[in-house]
Design a protein around this motif. Sequence first.
Motif, PDB file in Angstrom:
ATOM      1  N   ARG A   1      53.395  48.083  29.189  1.00 51.48           N
ATOM      2  CA  ARG A   1      52.051  48.071  28.609  1.00 51.48           C
ATOM      3  C   ARG A   1      51.211  46.952  29.223  1.00 51.48           C
ATOM      4  NH1 ARG A   1      51.961  47.631  22.165  1.00 51.48           N
ATOM      5  NH2 ARG A   1      52.493  45.479  22.624  1.00 51.48           N
TER       6      ARG A   1
ATOM      7  N   LYS B   1      50.533  47.486  33.046  1.00 53.50           N
ATOM      8  CA  LYS B   1      49.455  48.462  33.236  1.00 53.50           C
ATOM      9  C   LYS B   1      48.084  47.784  33.119  1.00 53.50           C
ATOM     10  CE  LYS B   1      47.736  52.827  31.378  1.00 53.50           C
ATOM     11  NZ  LYS B   1      47.940  53.880  30.368  1.00 53.50           N
ATOM     12  N   VAL B   2      47.919  46.917  32.133  1.00 48.17           N
ATOM     13  CA  VAL B   2      46.657  46.187  31.950  1.00 48.17           C
ATOM     14  C   VAL B   2      46.404  45.280  33.152  1.00 48.17           C
ATOM     15  CG1 VAL B   2      45.468  44.433  30.556  1.00 48.17           C
ATOM     16  CG2 VAL B   2      46.693  46.298  29.431  1.00 48.17           C
ATOM     17  N   TYR B   3      47.435  44.534  33.586  1.00 51.48           N
ATOM     18  CA  TYR B   3      47.264  43.612  34.703  1.00 51.48           C
ATOM     19  C   TYR B   3      46.867  44.357  35.975  1.00 51.48           C
ATOM     20  CZ  TYR B   3      49.736  40.481  31.500  1.00 51.48           C
ATOM     21  OH  TYR B   3      50.120  39.747  30.404  1.00 51.48           O
ATOM     22  N   ARG B   4      47.516  45.488  36.233  1.00 54.11           N
ATOM     23  CA  ARG B   4      47.146  46.292  37.409  1.00 54.11           C
ATOM     24  C   ARG B   4      45.705  46.786  37.298  1.00 54.11           C
ATOM     25  NH1 ARG B   4      52.546  49.900  37.375  1.00 54.11           N
ATOM     26  NH2 ARG B   4      53.871  48.576  38.665  1.00 54.11           N
ATOM     27  N   LYS B   5      45.330  47.211  36.114  1.00 55.00           N
ATOM     28  CA  LYS B   5      43.989  47.759  35.895  1.00 55.00           C
ATOM     29  C   LYS B   5      42.889  46.763  36.255  1.00 55.00           C
ATOM     30  CE  LYS B   5      41.114  49.719  32.203  1.00 55.00           C
ATOM     31  NZ  LYS B   5      41.091  50.103  30.793  1.00 55.00           N
ATOM     32  N   VAL B   6      43.114  45.476  35.979  1.00 52.23           N
ATOM     33  CA  VAL B   6      42.079  44.479  36.283  1.00 52.23           C
ATOM     34  C   VAL B   6      42.205  43.919  37.695  1.00 52.23           C
ATOM     35  CG1 VAL B   6      41.765  43.866  33.858  1.00 52.23           C
ATOM     36  CG2 VAL B   6      43.264  42.482  35.301  1.00 52.23           C
TER      37      VAL B   6
ATOM     38  N   TYR C   1      46.252  37.724  41.362  1.00 50.81           N
ATOM     39  CA  TYR C   1      44.898  38.275  41.386  1.00 50.81           C
ATOM     40  C   TYR C   1      44.050  37.426  42.332  1.00 50.81           C
ATOM     41  CZ  TYR C   1      40.173  39.411  39.868  1.00 50.81           C
ATOM     42  OH  TYR C   1      38.852  39.783  39.850  1.00 50.81           O
TER      43      TYR C   1
ATOM     44  N   SER D   1      42.506  44.619  28.238  1.00 58.05           N
ATOM     45  CA  SER D   1      41.718  44.444  29.464  1.00 58.05           C
ATOM     46  C   SER D   1      40.523  43.534  29.230  1.00 58.05           C
ATOM     47  CB  SER D   1      41.225  45.798  29.989  1.00 58.05           C
ATOM     48  OG  SER D   1      42.296  46.559  30.459  1.00 58.05           O
TER      49      SER D   1
ATOM     50  N   LYS E   1      43.906  48.949  23.125  1.00 55.44           N
ATOM     51  CA  LYS E   1      43.014  48.998  24.291  1.00 55.44           C
ATOM     52  C   LYS E   1      42.056  47.806  24.341  1.00 55.44           C
ATOM     53  CE  LYS E   1      43.763  53.708  25.229  1.00 55.44           C
ATOM     54  NZ  LYS E   1      44.991  53.644  25.944  1.00 55.44           N
TER      55      LYS E   1
ATOM     56  N   THR F   1      40.200  40.005  31.039  1.00 55.49           N
ATOM     57  CA  THR F   1      39.050  39.815  31.929  1.00 55.49           C
ATOM     58  C   THR F   1      38.186  38.650  31.486  1.00 55.49           C
ATOM     59  OG1 THR F   1      39.062  42.161  32.483  1.00 55.49           O
ATOM     60  CG2 THR F   1      37.037  40.957  32.950  1.00 55.49           C
TER      61      THR F   1
END
Length: 165
Positions: free
Chosen positions: A120, A123-128, A152, A91, A88, A95
């Motif tokens: 995996r 998911k991180v890329y979408r989250k930011v 982005y 992100s 975890k 960022t």
Amino acid sequence: MMFHFQLITQEQAEEIAYQWHYDGIYGFYDMDADEEDLAAFLDRDQRNESIYAVTEENQLIGFFSINKADNDTIDIGLGLRPDLTGQKKGSTFLTTGMNYIKEHFSPSFISLAVATFNKRAIKVYRKVGFKETTTFIQSTNGGEFEFVQMIYPCSPTTKKSVDSV
């Protein structure tokens, strides 16, 4: 976490290339998985000033490849030290790198490509805030693999144009 960005040294490039090995399917991202990529990563002239080492408390924890794709877009590649993945931390690492890029390069967009099996990372890329734009097949690591291009928007104005994609 306090990350420091600097142009990668030859010693750091060699550490990543020869000592960083990912588990399971993520071994796809080992530098030595593709001879051409490995040669380019290790060659000072080919690296030019596009690869930055990321350190924390003087320890190498990752890298960012930063390349101008066009007047408005910076294309990135990145790697987090294998023992730090799946904890975890992605992100925060991503960022912080994006903030560095926005501060030093002022792009309208940041783009990247990721293998579609790498759920995996996606998911991180979408989250930011990255959005998928297209998929494509790329020859690498001795085969043909599907990748997804993600983008982005660096400002609210550019966000609208990404949302329409």
